[in-house]
Design an enzyme around this catalytic site. Sequence first.
Site, PDB file in Angstrom:
ATOM      1  N   ASP A 140     122.614  26.220  80.259  1.00 34.71           N
ATOM      2  CA  ASP A 140     121.594  27.200  80.671  1.00 34.71           C
ATOM      3  C   ASP A 140     120.240  26.887  80.034  1.00 34.71           C
ATOM      4  O   ASP A 140     120.162  26.337  78.944  1.00 34.71           O
ATOM      5  CB  ASP A 140     122.065  28.607  80.270  1.00 34.71           C
ATOM      6  CG  ASP A 140     121.291  29.694  80.996  1.00 34.71           C
ATOM      7  OD1 ASP A 140     120.715  29.412  82.066  1.00 34.71           O
ATOM      8  OD2 ASP A 140     121.262  30.827  80.494  1.00 34.71           O
ATOM      9  N   HIS A 200     115.774  21.471  86.230  1.00 36.40           N
ATOM     10  CA  HIS A 200     117.109  21.052  86.698  1.00 36.40           C
ATOM     11  C   HIS A 200     117.209  19.529  86.698  1.00 36.40           C
ATOM     12  O   HIS A 200     118.230  18.969  86.311  1.00 36.40           O
ATOM     13  CB  HIS A 200     117.394  21.601  88.099  1.00 36.40           C
ATOM     14  CG  HIS A 200     117.420  23.104  88.146  1.00 36.40           C
ATOM     15  ND1 HIS A 200     118.142  23.853  87.248  1.00 36.40           N
ATOM     16  CD2 HIS A 200     116.807  23.992  88.978  1.00 36.40           C
ATOM     17  CE1 HIS A 200     117.973  25.138  87.518  1.00 36.40           C
ATOM     18  NE2 HIS A 200     117.166  25.259  88.554  1.00 36.40           N
ATOM     19  N   LEU A 223     137.876  10.240  79.513  1.00 36.46           N
ATOM     20  CA  LEU A 223     137.349  11.607  79.620  1.00 36.46           C
ATOM     21  C   LEU A 223     137.484  12.146  81.048  1.00 36.46           C
ATOM     22  O   LEU A 223     137.145  11.458  82.015  1.00 36.46           O
ATOM     23  CB  LEU A 223     135.864  11.613  79.238  1.00 36.46           C
ATOM     24  CG  LEU A 223     135.139  12.954  79.431  1.00 36.46           C
ATOM     25  CD1 LEU A 223     135.540  13.954  78.356  1.00 36.46           C
ATOM     26  CD2 LEU A 223     133.619  12.761  79.435  1.00 36.46           C
TER      27      LEU A 223
HETATM   28  C1  IPE Z   1     125.115  30.447  84.293  1.00 39.83           C
HETATM   29  O1  IPE Z   1     123.745  30.528  84.109  1.00 39.83           O
HETATM   30  C2  IPE Z   1     125.431  29.508  85.429  1.00 39.83           C
HETATM   31  C3  IPE Z   1     125.233  28.100  85.168  1.00 39.83           C
HETATM   32  C4  IPE Z   1     124.817  27.557  84.050  1.00 39.83           C
HETATM   33  C5  IPE Z   1     125.561  27.214  86.262  1.00 39.83           C
HETATM   34  P1  IPE Z   1     122.855  31.657  84.809  1.00 39.83           P
HETATM   35  O2  IPE Z   1     121.469  31.376  84.415  1.00 39.83           O
HETATM   36  O3  IPE Z   1     123.161  31.723  86.246  1.00 39.83           O
HETATM   37  O4  IPE Z   1     123.411  32.974  84.104  1.00 39.83           O
HETATM   38  P2  IPE Z   1     122.733  34.407  83.968  1.00 39.83           P
HETATM   39  O5  IPE Z   1     122.197  34.797  85.318  1.00 39.83           O
HETATM   40  O6  IPE Z   1     121.629  34.288  82.966  1.00 39.83           O
HETATM   41  O7  IPE Z   1     123.816  35.309  83.476  1.00 39.83           O
HETATM   42  C1  IPE Z   2     120.904  26.711  84.263  1.00 38.28           C
HETATM   43  O1  IPE Z   2     119.549  26.880  84.050  1.00 38.28           O
HETATM   44  C2  IPE Z   2     121.190  25.922  85.508  1.00 38.28           C
HETATM   45  C3  IPE Z   2     121.779  26.701  86.605  1.00 38.28           C
HETATM   46  C4  IPE Z   2     122.060  27.949  86.581  1.00 38.28           C
HETATM   47  C5  IPE Z   2     122.037  25.969  87.811  1.00 38.28           C
HETATM   48  P1  IPE Z   2     118.739  28.099  84.666  1.00 38.28           P
HETATM   49  O2  IPE Z   2     118.173  27.677  85.981  1.00 38.28           O
HETATM   50  O3  IPE Z   2     119.566  29.312  84.708  1.00 38.28           O
HETATM   51  O4  IPE Z   2     117.567  28.244  83.615  1.00 38.28           O
HETATM   52  P2  IPE Z   2     116.969  29.599  83.052  1.00 38.28           P
HETATM   53  O5  IPE Z   2     118.115  30.354  82.452  1.00 38.28           O
HETATM   54  O6  IPE Z   2     116.352  30.312  84.200  1.00 38.28           O
HETATM   55  O7  IPE Z   2     116.002  29.151  82.030  1.00 38.28           O
HETATM   56 MG    MG Z   3     119.909  30.789  83.361  1.00 36.11          MG
END
Ligand code: IPE
Ligand code: IPE
Ligand code: MG
Length: 253
Positions: free
Chosen positions: A33, A50, A144
């Site tokens: 995240d 991303h 792995l």
């Molecule tokens: C969790 O992150 C999903 C992934 C890392 C793929 P999110 O960014 O979607 O989670 P929330 O919305 O903060 O709970």
């Molecule tokens: C996690 O990073 C990746 C996915 C959920 C695909 P985020 O896109 O949720 O990044 P933040 O949490 O908004 O910074």
């Molecule tokens: Mg996120």
Amino acid sequence: MSMKIPFFNYKQSKESFRYMEGHTPEHIAIIMDGNGRWARKRGLPRVAGHKEGISAVVKIVKAAVKCKVKILTLYTFSTENWKRPKTEVDVILRLPKEFLQVYLPELISNNVRIEAIGDMGKLPAHTREAIQYAIDRTRDNDGLQLNFALNYGSRNEILHAIKEMYADINEAKLSLDELDEQKFSKYLYTEGLPEPDLLIRTGGEKRLSNFLLWQLAYTEFWFTDVLWPDFSEKEFLHALEEYRQRKRRYGGI
Ligand code: IPE
Ligand code: IPE
Ligand code: MG
């Protein structure tokens, strides 16, 4: 598994070994995240975060291979992530293909086996095909195991399992009396995988966001404020080190 444990007794069963401190987690799950915030901090569009996240994936896969981790499960796209703008979703769902186009040969030469968990049928064909190609090409590797959780959501997984199980009960392939936790686990996308020993979440949030709710019942959690694109081998090793200090009791003493 680490061989540096002074009290390691080779005759001990795998199960009792799991109760001992001092070893490398066999299965690590990561909630990657913080990509969006990483980009925003730099005045870039979220999708730049991303794309940068791929470089962290490469670093951590290499570190996991080096540490002889057996299974690495990466939360790549959740069932709730469809709520995001279509342009962002499109970019995220193209990343597996972009990643594999560049890194599949290296993964193969490192004996990595690719797998996926999630409701794959609802993904765009190009995402599914790229993953399926990598799964097929790495099927015989026994290093792995790299699992991508794609269109994965735990509640979706559990409901899917219940539906499949119900069908088996109806066809008398399973009786309600013999149903236990182990048999139920076989209906989950993670069938055959040991439960994660360690869960890492980057990006500062302290929640599961619908990730592996059943499987994380006794997993050790490790959180960091570091945003996923900045996550490095150093932090990964730090998580492993802290894991080694933990005492897992599984309800015992
Ligand atoms: C969790 O992150 C999903 C992934 C890392 C793929 P999110 O960014 O979607 O989670 P929330 O919305 O903060 O709970
Ligand atoms: C996690 O990073 C990746 C996915 C959920 C695909 P985020 O896109 O949720 O990044 P933040 O949490 O908004 O910074
Ligand atoms: Mg996120």
